[in-house]
Design a protein around this motif. Structure first.
Motif, mmCIF file in Angstrom:
data_model
loop_
_atom_site.group_PDB
_atom_site.id
_atom_site.type_symbol
_atom_site.label_atom_id
_atom_site.label_comp_id
_atom_site.label_asym_id
_atom_site.label_seq_id
_atom_site.Cartn_x
_atom_site.Cartn_y
_atom_site.Cartn_z
ATOM 1 N N PRO A 132 0.805 -1.224 0.000
ATOM 2 C CA PRO A 132 0.000 0.000 0.000
ATOM 3 C C PRO A 132 0.839 1.276 0.000
ATOM 4 O O PRO A 132 0.375 2.319 -0.447
ATOM 5 C CB PRO A 132 -0.844 -0.114 1.275
ATOM 6 N N ARG A 133 2.087 1.191 0.446
ATOM 7 C CA ARG A 133 2.955 2.366 0.397
ATOM 8 C C ARG A 133 3.285 2.741 -1.047
ATOM 9 O O ARG A 133 3.478 3.926 -1.360
ATOM 10 C CB ARG A 133 4.235 2.113 1.185
ATOM 11 N N LEU A 134 3.330 1.744 -1.929
ATOM 12 C CA LEU A 134 3.593 2.033 -3.341
ATOM 13 C C LEU A 134 2.370 2.656 -4.003
ATOM 14 O O LEU A 134 2.500 3.542 -4.852
ATOM 15 C CB LEU A 134 4.020 0.763 -4.065
ATOM 16 N N ASP A 135 1.173 2.189 -3.625
ATOM 17 C CA ASP A 135 -0.041 2.840 -4.131
ATOM 18 C C ASP A 135 -0.085 4.296 -3.674
ATOM 19 O O ASP A 135 -0.466 5.189 -4.435
ATOM 20 C CB ASP A 135 -1.283 2.108 -3.629
ATOM 21 N N LYS A 136 0.314 4.536 -2.448
ATOM 22 C CA LYS A 136 0.356 5.901 -1.927
ATOM 23 C C LYS A 136 1.386 6.734 -2.685
ATOM 24 O O LYS A 136 1.146 7.916 -2.986
ATOM 25 C CB LYS A 136 0.697 5.871 -0.438
ATOM 26 N N VAL A 308 10.026 2.134 0.616
ATOM 27 C CA VAL A 308 10.040 0.717 0.262
ATOM 28 C C VAL A 308 11.445 0.296 -0.155
ATOM 29 O O VAL A 308 11.936 -0.775 0.250
ATOM 30 C CB VAL A 308 9.027 0.423 -0.858
ATOM 31 N N ALA A 309 12.110 1.130 -0.937
ATOM 32 C CA ALA A 309 13.474 0.808 -1.359
ATOM 33 C C ALA A 309 14.405 0.681 -0.155
ATOM 34 O O ALA A 309 15.313 -0.159 -0.145
ATOM 35 C CB ALA A 309 13.992 1.870 -2.320
ATOM 36 N N GLN A 310 14.190 1.498 0.855
ATOM 37 C CA GLN A 310 15.018 1.466 2.060
ATOM 38 C C GLN A 310 14.961 0.101 2.735
ATOM 39 O O GLN A 310 15.974 -0.432 3.191
ATOM 40 C CB GLN A 310 14.549 2.550 3.042
#
Length: 378
Positions: A132-136, A308-310
């Motif tokens: 959901p962080r990628l959708d955000k 997310v990459a982190q």
């Protein structure tokens, strides 16, 4: 503008430079979701005509004698993902997020024309539910792009008004500011269909039969021809019309986490191989305004994907933070002052300065090429 073609000499130079940056991408274990693409001067072979929808990786090898580029396209030719400047004998890998449906893979030997195409299909229901962080991140980036488009329109209208009034100096003054929003959103410019070639194509990027419109056509009139014609006044109106079309398309453009990451990387490659040479703003020499806006747009994509990459690749994030900071600091040396968007005329930047900029862009482009894979790592 991502150029449609390069001269033979420039293409070889670009390939050599980019091979050093991206041609040695580590080869992972190929399996489900990896499609081998083998390009030659007259063929484009794919290892699978069908593959599972979701996260798809193109493992590209150029066995031809020409620099090539490879695209994954929707049936209407909108770009899902791409990788340009693939030198002879080199390999590249690019990760994309695709929904079930029909697509095309196109190889463009010499980076010209429509390319050699293969019809392919993504099957199944797609990937598992996305973080959901990628959708955000996608939603926030779309909001950012919309804001850039909304802010561009009045600046473009000011530019067009000066052109239509025949006011050469006012038009010159308004030219670079009117381009900043567009340049910031170039990481996903090809998500907007035919807007890019309408508003930002250079004369040497025209396809056969294409009418030259947009900013650079007017740039040539203002700085090279030093006069404004009746045709230029019509082109100014057309530019505003096309930018309004862009503004309206932002809400429906196909933007994904991987298109944000891949677009940022491709944009940095374009800066390294074309813009640093002064080709983009060859008459106005306002290239540094474009550079700064491009880097800001790429950095925005990265910042939104960074959480997310982190988690997936902390070392990559550390490197990207360092290289973005270094490039930002270098570009800021050319500002009129720290709060100004007025930069040194690029024709006064000598060979040493241009090499320094090129080196800094290349140093950032290499780790940026790994961002898409980092945000889809499970």
């Amino acid at each position: 503008m991502r150029p449609a073609r390069l001269s033979a000499v420039a293409a070889v130079v670009a390939a050599a430079a980019l091979t050093a940056v991206t041609g040695c991408t580590e080869k992972g274990d190929d399996g489900e979701g990896v499609v081998q693409v083998t390009a030659t001067d007259d063929t484009c072979e794919v290892s699978a005509k069908e593959f599972p929808a979701g996260h798809v990786e193109l493992a590209i090898e150029n066995k031809g004698s020409k620099v090539t580029e490879v695209y994954l396209l929707f049936p209407d030719d909108r770009v899902v993902t791409e990788r340009e400047n693939i030198g002879p004998g080199t390999t590249q890998r690019v990760t994309a997020e695709v929904k079930p449906g029909d697509y095309r893979i196109a190889c463009k030997p010499g980076m010209k024309g429509a390319g050699i195409r293969q019809d392919v299909k993504a099957t199944g229901k797609g990937a598992a539910e996305r973080d959901p962080r990628l959708d955000k991140a996608v939603a926030a980036y779309r909001t950012y792009v919309q804001a850039q488009a909304d802010e561009t329109l009045p600046l473009a209208e000011t530019f067009a008004k000066a052109v239509k009034a025949g006011d050469l100096e006012a038009a010159k003054k308004a030219y670079a500011p009117s381009r900043v929003g567009w340049e910031r959103t170039e990481p996903v410019a090809e998500s907007f269909g035919d807007i890019d070639p309408k508003v930002d194509v250079r004369e040497d990027g025209l396809e056969d039969g294409q009418k030259w419109t947009g900013w650079h056509r007017l740039e040539k009139s203002l700085w090279h021809d030093k006069k404004i014609t009746d045709e230029d006044k019509k082109l100014a109106d057309q530019l505003v019309t096309d930018l309004k079309d862009w503004q309206n398309r932002v809400g429906t453009a196909d933007i994904t986490p991987t298109s944000m990451a891949n677009g940022a990387k491709e944009l940095l490659d374009e800066v390294a191989t074309g813009k640093v040479t002064g080709e983009e703003e060859r008459y106005s020499h306002t290239d540094l305004v474009d550079f700064k806006a491009n880097v800001e747009g790429a950095e925005k994509s990265y910042a939104l994907l960074k959480p997310v990459a982190q988690e997936n690749d902390a070392a990559l994030v550390t490197e990207l933070d360092k290289e973005f900071a270094a490039l930002d600091a270098l570009l800021d040396k050319y500002r009129a002052d720290k709060d100004s968007y007025v930069f040194t005329s690029y024709d006064t930047v000598g060979a040493a300065g241009r090499k320094e900029l090129s080196d800094a862009v290349n140093a950032l482009a290499e780790p940026l090429s790994k961002l898409a894979a980092a945000v889809v790592t499970k």
